[in-house]
Each structure stands twice: as structure tokens, then as C-alpha cells.
Design a protein around this motif. Structure first.
Motif, PDB file in Angstrom:
ATOM      1  N   TYR A 126     -35.712  17.309  31.958  1.00  0.00           N
ATOM      2  CA  TYR A 126     -34.348  16.805  31.763  1.00  0.00           C
ATOM      3  C   TYR A 126     -34.358  15.275  31.832  1.00  0.00           C
ATOM      4  CZ  TYR A 126     -32.423  21.518  32.352  1.00  0.00           C
ATOM      5  OH  TYR A 126     -32.128  22.853  32.201  1.00  0.00           O
ATOM      6  N   GLN A 127     -33.475  14.661  31.063  1.00  0.00           N
ATOM      7  CA  GLN A 127     -33.300  13.212  31.057  1.00  0.00           C
ATOM      8  C   GLN A 127     -31.822  12.885  31.291  1.00  0.00           C
ATOM      9  OE1 GLN A 127     -35.636  10.881  30.887  1.00  0.00           O
ATOM     10  NE2 GLN A 127     -37.279  12.409  30.688  1.00  0.00           N
ATOM     11  N   PRO A 128     -31.495  12.080  32.310  1.00  0.00           N
ATOM     12  CA  PRO A 128     -30.083  11.754  32.563  1.00  0.00           C
ATOM     13  C   PRO A 128     -29.578  10.646  31.644  1.00  0.00           C
ATOM     14  CG  PRO A 128     -31.455  10.706  34.207  1.00  0.00           C
ATOM     15  CD  PRO A 128     -32.387  11.506  33.339  1.00  0.00           C
ATOM     16  N   ARG A 129     -28.315  10.745  31.283  1.00  0.00           N
ATOM     17  CA  ARG A 129     -27.629   9.667  30.572  1.00  0.00           C
ATOM     18  C   ARG A 129     -26.196   9.613  31.065  1.00  0.00           C
ATOM     19  NH1 ARG A 129     -27.966  13.574  26.116  1.00  0.00           N
ATOM     20  NH2 ARG A 129     -25.849  14.269  25.529  1.00  0.00           N
ATOM     21  N   GLN A 130     -25.585   8.453  30.889  1.00  0.00           N
ATOM     22  CA  GLN A 130     -24.239   8.240  31.423  1.00  0.00           C
ATOM     23  C   GLN A 130     -23.281   7.840  30.315  1.00  0.00           C
ATOM     24  OE1 GLN A 130     -23.936   6.245  35.389  1.00  0.00           O
ATOM     25  NE2 GLN A 130     -26.059   5.623  35.016  1.00  0.00           N
ATOM     26  N   GLY A 131     -22.017   8.160  30.539  1.00  0.00           N
ATOM     27  CA  GLY A 131     -20.964   7.807  29.588  1.00  0.00           C
ATOM     28  C   GLY A 131     -19.606   7.941  30.251  1.00  0.00           C
ATOM     29  N   ARG A 132     -18.579   8.158  29.451  1.00  0.00           N
ATOM     30  CA  ARG A 132     -17.206   8.333  29.949  1.00  0.00           C
ATOM     31  C   ARG A 132     -16.606   9.566  29.305  1.00  0.00           C
ATOM     32  NH1 ARG A 132     -15.401   5.477  34.207  1.00  0.00           N
ATOM     33  NH2 ARG A 132     -13.283   5.708  33.381  1.00  0.00           N
ATOM     34  N   TRP A 133     -15.659  10.145  29.989  1.00  0.00           N
ATOM     35  CA  TRP A 133     -14.901  11.251  29.442  1.00  0.00           C
ATOM     36  C   TRP A 133     -13.443  11.073  29.846  1.00  0.00           C
ATOM     37  CZ3 TRP A 133     -12.413  15.857  31.456  1.00  0.00           C
ATOM     38  CH2 TRP A 133     -12.192  15.787  32.851  1.00  0.00           C
ATOM     39  N   GLY A 134     -12.534  11.795  29.202  1.00  0.00           N
ATOM     40  CA  GLY A 134     -11.121  11.717  29.553  1.00  0.00           C
ATOM     41  C   GLY A 134     -10.302  12.723  28.762  1.00  0.00           C
ATOM     42  N   ILE A 135      -9.180  13.105  29.352  1.00  0.00           N
ATOM     43  CA  ILE A 135      -8.219  14.001  28.685  1.00  0.00           C
ATOM     44  C   ILE A 135      -6.831  13.427  28.886  1.00  0.00           C
ATOM     45  CG2 ILE A 135      -9.578  16.117  28.805  1.00  0.00           C
ATOM     46  CD1 ILE A 135      -8.095  16.858  31.359  1.00  0.00           C
ATOM     47  N   ALA A 136      -6.012  13.552  27.874  1.00  0.00           N
ATOM     48  CA  ALA A 136      -4.619  13.106  27.916  1.00  0.00           C
ATOM     49  C   ALA A 136      -3.770  14.139  27.189  1.00  0.00           C
ATOM     50  CB  ALA A 136      -4.472  11.736  27.267  1.00  0.00           C
ATOM     51  N   PRO A 137      -2.523  14.313  27.594  1.00  0.00           N
ATOM     52  CA  PRO A 137      -1.677  15.315  26.941  1.00  0.00           C
ATOM     53  C   PRO A 137      -1.520  15.033  25.449  1.00  0.00           C
ATOM     54  CG  PRO A 137      -0.652  14.528  28.964  1.00  0.00           C
ATOM     55  CD  PRO A 137      -1.808  13.625  28.687  1.00  0.00           C
ATOM     56  N   PRO A 138      -1.789  15.995  24.611  1.00  0.00           N
ATOM     57  CA  PRO A 138      -1.567  15.797  23.172  1.00  0.00           C
ATOM     58  C   PRO A 138      -0.081  15.910  22.850  1.00  0.00           C
ATOM     59  CG  PRO A 138      -2.322  18.016  23.574  1.00  0.00           C
ATOM     60  CD  PRO A 138      -2.292  17.341  24.909  1.00  0.00           C
ATOM     61  N   VAL A 139       0.276  15.714  21.620  1.00  0.00           N
ATOM     62  CA  VAL A 139       1.669  15.879  21.189  1.00  0.00           C
ATOM     63  C   VAL A 139       1.992  17.362  21.125  1.00  0.00           C
ATOM     64  CG1 VAL A 139       1.668  13.718  19.909  1.00  0.00           C
ATOM     65  CG2 VAL A 139       0.996  15.862  18.761  1.00  0.00           C
ATOM     66  N   CYS A 140       3.247  17.669  21.041  1.00  0.00           N
ATOM     67  CA  CYS A 140       3.663  19.066  20.976  1.00  0.00           C
ATOM     68  C   CYS A 140       3.034  19.760  19.771  1.00  0.00           C
ATOM     69  CB  CYS A 140       5.189  19.164  20.856  1.00  0.00           C
ATOM     70  SG  CYS A 140       6.036  19.025  22.438  1.00  0.00           S
ATOM     71  N   GLY A 141       2.596  21.000  20.002  1.00  0.00           N
ATOM     72  CA  GLY A 141       2.006  21.781  18.924  1.00  0.00           C
ATOM     73  C   GLY A 141       0.511  21.542  18.755  1.00  0.00           C
ATOM     74  N   GLU A 142      -0.122  20.823  19.678  1.00  0.00           N
ATOM     75  CA  GLU A 142      -1.556  20.589  19.584  1.00  0.00           C
ATOM     76  C   GLU A 142      -2.235  20.921  20.915  1.00  0.00           C
ATOM     77  OE1 GLU A 142      -2.365  16.618  18.379  1.00  0.00           O
ATOM     78  OE2 GLU A 142      -1.664  16.901  16.310  1.00  0.00           O
ATOM     79  N   THR A 143      -3.545  21.146  20.843  1.00  0.00           N
ATOM     80  CA  THR A 143      -4.372  21.351  22.028  1.00  0.00           C
ATOM     81  C   THR A 143      -5.571  20.417  21.943  1.00  0.00           C
ATOM     82  OG1 THR A 143      -5.471  23.010  23.415  1.00  0.00           O
ATOM     83  CG2 THR A 143      -5.785  23.186  21.040  1.00  0.00           C
ATOM     84  N   LEU A 144      -6.205  20.169  23.076  1.00  0.00           N
ATOM     85  CA  LEU A 144      -7.307  19.205  23.139  1.00  0.00           C
ATOM     86  C   LEU A 144      -8.596  19.944  23.466  1.00  0.00           C
ATOM     87  CD1 LEU A 144      -7.336  16.057  22.872  1.00  0.00           C
ATOM     88  CD2 LEU A 144      -7.453  15.977  25.369  1.00  0.00           C
ATOM     89  N   LEU A 145      -9.630  19.725  22.660  1.00  0.00           N
ATOM     90  CA  LEU A 145     -10.948  20.310  22.873  1.00  0.00           C
ATOM     91  C   LEU A 145     -11.902  19.197  23.323  1.00  0.00           C
ATOM     92  CD1 LEU A 145     -11.171  22.569  19.666  1.00  0.00           C
ATOM     93  CD2 LEU A 145     -10.288  23.169  21.934  1.00  0.00           C
ATOM     94  N   VAL A 146     -12.699  19.484  24.383  1.00  0.00           N
ATOM     95  CA  VAL A 146     -13.559  18.463  24.990  1.00  0.00           C
ATOM     96  C   VAL A 146     -15.017  18.892  24.867  1.00  0.00           C
ATOM     97  CG1 VAL A 146     -14.055  17.111  27.055  1.00  0.00           C
ATOM     98  CG2 VAL A 146     -11.723  17.921  26.629  1.00  0.00           C
ATOM     99  N   ASP A 147     -15.830  18.046  24.237  1.00  0.00           N
ATOM    100  CA  ASP A 147     -17.271  18.253  24.127  1.00  0.00           C
ATOM    101  C   ASP A 147     -17.934  17.388  25.202  1.00  0.00           C
ATOM    102  OD1 ASP A 147     -19.903  18.548  23.499  1.00  0.00           O
ATOM    103  OD2 ASP A 147     -19.780  17.601  21.516  1.00  0.00           O
ATOM    104  N   LEU A 148     -18.473  18.019  26.281  1.00  0.00           N
ATOM    105  CA  LEU A 148     -19.065  17.272  27.384  1.00  0.00           C
ATOM    106  C   LEU A 148     -20.481  16.794  27.088  1.00  0.00           C
ATOM    107  CD1 LEU A 148     -17.808  19.250  30.517  1.00  0.00           C
ATOM    108  CD2 LEU A 148     -16.941  17.103  29.568  1.00  0.00           C
ATOM    109  N   ASP A 149     -21.108  17.283  26.023  1.00  0.00           N
ATOM    110  CA  ASP A 149     -22.404  16.729  25.641  1.00  0.00           C
ATOM    111  C   ASP A 149     -22.255  15.276  25.197  1.00  0.00           C
ATOM    112  OD1 ASP A 149     -24.570  18.689  25.898  1.00  0.00           O
ATOM    113  OD2 ASP A 149     -23.396  19.909  24.519  1.00  0.00           O
ATOM    114  N   ALA A 150     -21.146  14.973  24.511  1.00  0.00           N
ATOM    115  CA  ALA A 150     -20.939  13.628  23.980  1.00  0.00           C
ATOM    116  C   ALA A 150     -19.757  12.926  24.618  1.00  0.00           C
ATOM    117  CB  ALA A 150     -20.723  13.699  22.467  1.00  0.00           C
ATOM    118  N   GLY A 151     -18.929  13.630  25.410  1.00  0.00           N
ATOM    119  CA  GLY A 151     -17.749  13.026  26.002  1.00  0.00           C
ATOM    120  C   GLY A 151     -16.661  12.756  24.985  1.00  0.00           C
TER     121      GLY A 151
END
Length: 281
Positions: A126-151
Motif C-alpha cells: 500500500y502507498q499513502p496519499r493525501q487530499g481533501r474531501w467534502g459534501i454540501a447539500p445539493p439543490v432540490c431534486g438532486e443527490t450527491l455521490l462521493v468517490d473517496l478514491d479521488a475525493g
């Protein structure tokens, strides 16, 4: 008168009369009430001498700046070219005083592993790497999908509450941040939002205060959690608070640790932080 020639007859010369004895002259007496004349001569000599001696003593007293010795005398001046002793920076101590060693400064308390930050040590493969991630409320009628491999977070359209992305859309994601209802509040954001794992993914919570290591994160990923409404008491009970982390085994076989470092206190909070990914290499 008879003139004679040759040597006179000594017997015919009468002897020279003897001179009277020498008597030194006696000075005339001084007037009554006045000292004799020789006293003025003595005074004229003594006064300048006394003044000269006083001046010499006064001058030598000003020039003598040597500190007195312990015996009451003066210390002889140092020889020319000799270095004068430097003043001591600490107060002098008597020879009979007991020397006390300084107190040792207390060592700082060792921080807990979580306070010290994530441990990036990785096992073999395994090789460690660092980055950032975040979630914020989308507009009405949408959902948010998060890919943690790339943030990376991507929003997709939904038709009703509780609907997620399609299997194709969620194939490379680990988290969903979706509206709990389709009702909208003041503005375009949903009233309530919930966080859940994507279908088929191992996702769990590494609680605040636990060591943030590869092994602990992989173990936490196997605990799983269902849909959790953020911004309410349920999120606190499930450990989704500042200092915790969301851990997952991604679709690529990596171990991802998404730290919760910033979070708003709204019913539809925004969450963000560092992202540590131990990728297979």
C-alpha cells in the motif's frame, strides 16, 4: 726725627694693642604689643609649606580609587595588560551555602494519537496519499455521490425522496449524500439530508479520539452504517462529529479515511476535511 736704614730692632717696636672682644649687635626691641620680627619670618615660611602638604594629600585622596581590601587596606592595582575579571551574572553565594540543583522542567504530555494527526504508515503493498474531501447539500431534486478514491463529489438528478443514483453512477462511489424528503426550505436546498454508504461498499465510522491508522480505519470500515440524518442527534449518536472519520474500502481495494474536521451546525450541514487514501501499489 732720625732716618734709619736696614731691619728695625724688634725691641724698639712697641706691641700692638689687643682688639676688644666681638659683641653681636642686639636688635632694637620691638614696640610694645607687637611680636618680634623673626616671628614673621617663621610664619612666612610655615604657611606655604602647610598649604603645599594639604594640596598633596587632597590630590592623592581623589586619585586613589582602589577598593578597600577585606583587611581594611587597599588592593594593589592590577598589572598593566592583565585582564580584569568579568562581573558574575549570578548573585554571589557564600562558601557555606548549600548548592541546590535547578528543578527539571516537566516534560510535555505526549499527545494522543488522534491529537497528533493521522498515522500515514502503510503495510507492504500500500502507498499513502493525501487530499481533501467534502459534501454540501445539493439543490432540490438532486443527490450527491462521493468517490473517496479521488475525493470527488458528483450531483445527479433524482425523482423522489430516498432515490439514489443508478448502478452505473454508483459503481465508483462510496458515499451518498441525498435529501431525506423532496420538500425544499427557504431557497433551493432540501430541508433534511442523510448520509449513507453506496450499495455494496464497506463503510463505517472511526470515532473521535481513536488512533487514526490504517489498521483501525480498515477495521472500522467493516462495521457499516445505514442512512444517518446529519445535523441532528442521530449523527452524534453514530459518532459523526468533529474529530471522527468516515472509513471505507473502496471499489479499487484502497482504504480511505475521510476526516471530519469542519462541519456546520445546520440541519443540512456542510462537512469537509483531509482525505487519506492507502492505495494498493
Amino acid at each position: 726725627m732720625t732716618d734709619t736704614f736696614g731691619q728695625p730692632d724688634p725691641g724698639s717696636i712697641p706691641p700692638r694693642p689687643a682688639a676688644p672682644p666681638y659683641v653681636p649687635p642686639v636688635p632694637p626691641p620691638s614696640p610694645a604689643g607687637h611680636p618680634p620680627r623673626w616671628a614673621w619670618w617663621v610664619i612666612g615660611i610655615v604657611i606655604p609649606v602647610v598649604g603645599t602638604v594639604a594640596t598633596v594629600f587632597a590630590t592623592s585622596g581623589k586619585n586613589d580609587t582602589s577598593p578597600p581590601s577585606s583587611a581594611g587596606g587597599t588592593v594593589a592595582p592590577a598589572a598593566a595588560g592583565s585582564a580584569s575579571p568579568e562581573p558574575s551574572s549570578s548573585p554571589s553565594r557564600s562558601a557555606s551555602a548549600t548548592s541546590v540543583p535547578p528543578l527539571a522542567s516537566p516534560s510535555p504530555a505526549s499527545p494522543s494519537p488522534s491529537a497528533a494527526g493521522p498515522d500515514l504508515a502503510a503495510p507492504a503493498g500500500y502507498q499513502p496519499r493525501q487530499g481533501r474531501w467534502g459534501i454540501a447539500p445539493p439543490v432540490c431534486g438532486e443527490t450527491l455521490l462521493v468517490d473517496l478514491d479521488a475525493g470527488v463529489s458528483t450531483s445527479v438528478k433524482v425523482k423522489y425522496a430516498g432515490e439514489g443514483g443508478s448502478a452505473e453512477q454508483t459503481a465508483a462511489t462510496e458515499l451518498e449524500y441525498r435529501p431525506k424528503s423532496l420538500g425544499c426550505g427557504n431557497g433551493d436546498a432540501p430541508v433534511y439530508m442523510e448520509l449513507l454508504s453506496a450499495t455494496g461498499r464497506q463503510v463505517g465510522v472511526l470515532r473521535a479520539g481513536q488512533p487514526q491508522t490504517f489498521e483501525n480505519c480498515r477495521a472500522a470500515a467493516g462495521t457499516g452504517f445505514g442512512p444517518v440524518q446529519l445535523g441532528g442527534s442521530a449523527a452524534k449518536e453514530r459518532g459523526l462529529v468533529k474529530g471522527a472519520a468516515v472509513c471505507s474500502v473502496t471499489d479499487q481495494g484502497a482504504v480511505a479515511m475521510a476526516l471530519i474536521e469542519e462541519a456546520s451546525n445546520e440541519y443540512t450541514p456542510t462537512v469537509s476535511g483531509r482525505l487519506i487514501v492507502w492505495a494498493k501499489g
